[in-house]
Design an enzyme around this catalytic site. Structure first.
Site, mmCIF file in Angstrom:
data_model
loop_
_atom_site.group_PDB
_atom_site.id
_atom_site.type_symbol
_atom_site.label_atom_id
_atom_site.label_comp_id
_atom_site.label_asym_id
_atom_site.label_seq_id
_atom_site.Cartn_x
_atom_site.Cartn_y
_atom_site.Cartn_z
ATOM 1 N N LYS A 189 -9.919 -0.413 -3.528
ATOM 2 C CA LYS A 189 -11.238 -0.959 -3.850
ATOM 3 C C LYS A 189 -12.082 -1.194 -2.578
ATOM 4 C CE LYS A 189 -10.310 -0.736 -8.179
ATOM 5 N NZ LYS A 189 -9.094 -1.100 -8.736
HETATM 6 C C1 PLP Z 1 -8.502 -1.320 -10.195
HETATM 7 C C2 PLP Z 1 -8.994 -1.474 -11.585
HETATM 8 C C3 PLP Z 1 -8.422 -2.371 -12.499
HETATM 9 C C4 PLP Z 1 -7.138 -3.114 -12.247
HETATM 10 O O1 PLP Z 1 -7.084 -3.832 -11.093
HETATM 11 P P1 PLP Z 1 -5.641 -4.103 -10.416
HETATM 12 O O2 PLP Z 1 -6.010 -5.001 -9.276
HETATM 13 O O3 PLP Z 1 -5.120 -2.783 -9.990
HETATM 14 O O4 PLP Z 1 -4.787 -4.781 -11.414
HETATM 15 C C5 PLP Z 1 -9.004 -2.496 -13.735
HETATM 16 N N1 PLP Z 1 -10.072 -1.813 -14.099
HETATM 17 C C6 PLP Z 1 -10.647 -0.926 -13.260
HETATM 18 C C7 PLP Z 1 -11.871 -0.204 -13.712
HETATM 19 C C8 PLP Z 1 -10.117 -0.710 -11.994
HETATM 20 O O5 PLP Z 1 -10.691 0.181 -11.188
#
Ligand code: PLP
Length: 385
Positions: A189
């Site tokens: 992210k």
């Molecule tokens: C990364 C992500 C998640 C989940 O987040 P985690 O920290 O990996 O549990 C959920 N929804 C979207 C759209 C994502 O990109």
């Protein structure tokens, strides 16, 4: 002299500086390594980032979204409308609280949930809408909340990819209009804590009770009072963030705007070079060129797989041969076995089915160079001609 000799360009890469690494070492030496002062400091810094909002951190984005659903009182018998083009976590958490995910089709251009389709999917059992901001591109927040208000629905925003994005000049998570907004700090992210997540509350509208409940839910339902007082009155999980993760987040947060500016510059470079190479004329589908509101979490194209008569996986392998890493975000959720067994099918959301089979994430990360973009576009040109 072949491109193979050049370094491999991954589709994403975290940017971790030396100051962050020594801050992690400091926490490790401090004698307190799980949730403690750094988490509190990170929650405060995030709150400031969102204009003075109340923020709590969790172990990951998935746990954050699940707790958000619990706070909204969503459980068995309830329906939650969401996008079929998301990480499977989005609908998995709806199932995990015993509710039913209802998938509304997406808009072909934004690749986000189509609010007209959401409106059509509302039934007497609908309790919430869970929009996803794919690649950090927000949906129309005004229209979203108008629809939610009209039908008395809660909104849990899966803003996992949208930290730093805005709508109408206001940062996602910032304004008093939002209900519950969930972010992820997973490794890929725009801001990472390795794993982690946070929830932004609207305490003006829902008070502080939800914040206290969230704190309980993230740690076994526990409430402490005095030096030895403990009470447990709800079933909580083990979803706390650690100080090691939080200190990484504190350092990342300082660089977030700079990361985002770099992502925007690289995205503009992609548009320019893709245009110059005439790739749109060769059937390549481009993202919406929104440099005001999107945080450019990803640069995603739609491959003309039918015209090329070549599978996406074959194209990805060919790009890999040329030293270019790519990703798929995401295959349609309703195509997964678990969801098919529950009675879902991709055919019920035809646009999402089409996009999900042809979407491709190109490399984009702050330390990428303009020369790297040249290489990606050159490789795509070879494959598309
Ligand atoms: C990364 C992500 C998640 C989940 O987040 P985690 O920290 O990996 O549990 C959920 N929804 C979207 C759209 C994502 O990109």
């Amino acid at each position: 002299m072949t491109q193979k000799a050049l370094p491999f360009i991954p589709f994403t890469k975290p940017t971790i500086d030396e100051a962050t690494i020594s801050a992690v070492a400091d926490v490790l030496r401090s004698g307190w390594i799980t949730s403690g002062p750094k988490v509190l400091e990170f929650e405060k810094a995030l709150g400031d980032y969102f204009g003075g909002a109340t923020v709590r951190c969790f172990a990951n984005g998935t746990a954050t979204m699940k707790i958000a659903l619990q706070l909204a009182g969503i459980g068995p018998g309830d329906e939650v409308i969401t996008s079929p083009i998301s990480w499977v976590a989005t609908s998995n958490v709806i199932l995990a609280v015993g509710a039913k995910p209802v998938f509304a089709d997406i808009d072909r251009q934004t690749r986000n949930i189509d609010l007209n389709k959401v409106a059509q999917a509302i039934t007497k059992n609908t309790k919430a809408i869970m929009p996803v901001y794919l690649a950090g591109l927000p949906i129309n927040i005004d229209a979203l909340y108008a629809l939610a208000k009209q039908h008395g629905l809660r909104v849990i925003e899966d803003a996992a990819q949208a930290l730093g994005s805005s709508w109408n000049g206001t940062r996602i998570g910032h304004n008093g209009k939002h209900d519950l907004v969930s972010f992820s700090f997973q490794a890929n992210k725009n801001l990472t804590t390795i794993e982690g997540g946070c929830l932004v509350f609207n305490t003006e509208r829902f008070g502080n009770d939800q914040v206290q409940l969230a704190e309980k839910l993230r740690l076994q339902g526990l409430v402490r009072s005095g030096p030895d007082g403990m009470e447990v009155d709800v079933l909580g999980g083990k979803d706390n963030l650690t100080d090691v993760n939080a200190v990484i987040g504190l350092h990342q947060l300082k660089q977030l705007d700079q990361f985002q500016q770099r992502r925007i510059a690289l995205a503009k470079d992609y548009f320019l070079k893709i245009e110059r190479a005439g790739l749109a004329n060769k059937g390549l589908g481009l993202p919406i060129a929104d440099f005001e509101q999107s945080n450019w979490h990803m640069f995603q194209v739609i491959l003309p797989i039918a015209r090329l008569n070549r599978s996406r996986s074959d194209i990805m392998l060919a790009l890999k041969e040329l030293g270019i890493g790519t990703g798929v975000h995401y295959p349609i959720i309703t195509g997964f076995d678990l969801y098919r067994k529950l009675g879902y099918s991709p055919e019920s959301t035809p646009i999402a089915a089409e996009i999900g089979s042809a979407i491709l994430t190109l490399p984009l990360f702050p330390t990428m160079s303009s020369h790297d973009i040249d290489r990606v576009v050159q490789a795509l040109s070879e494959i598309l001609s």
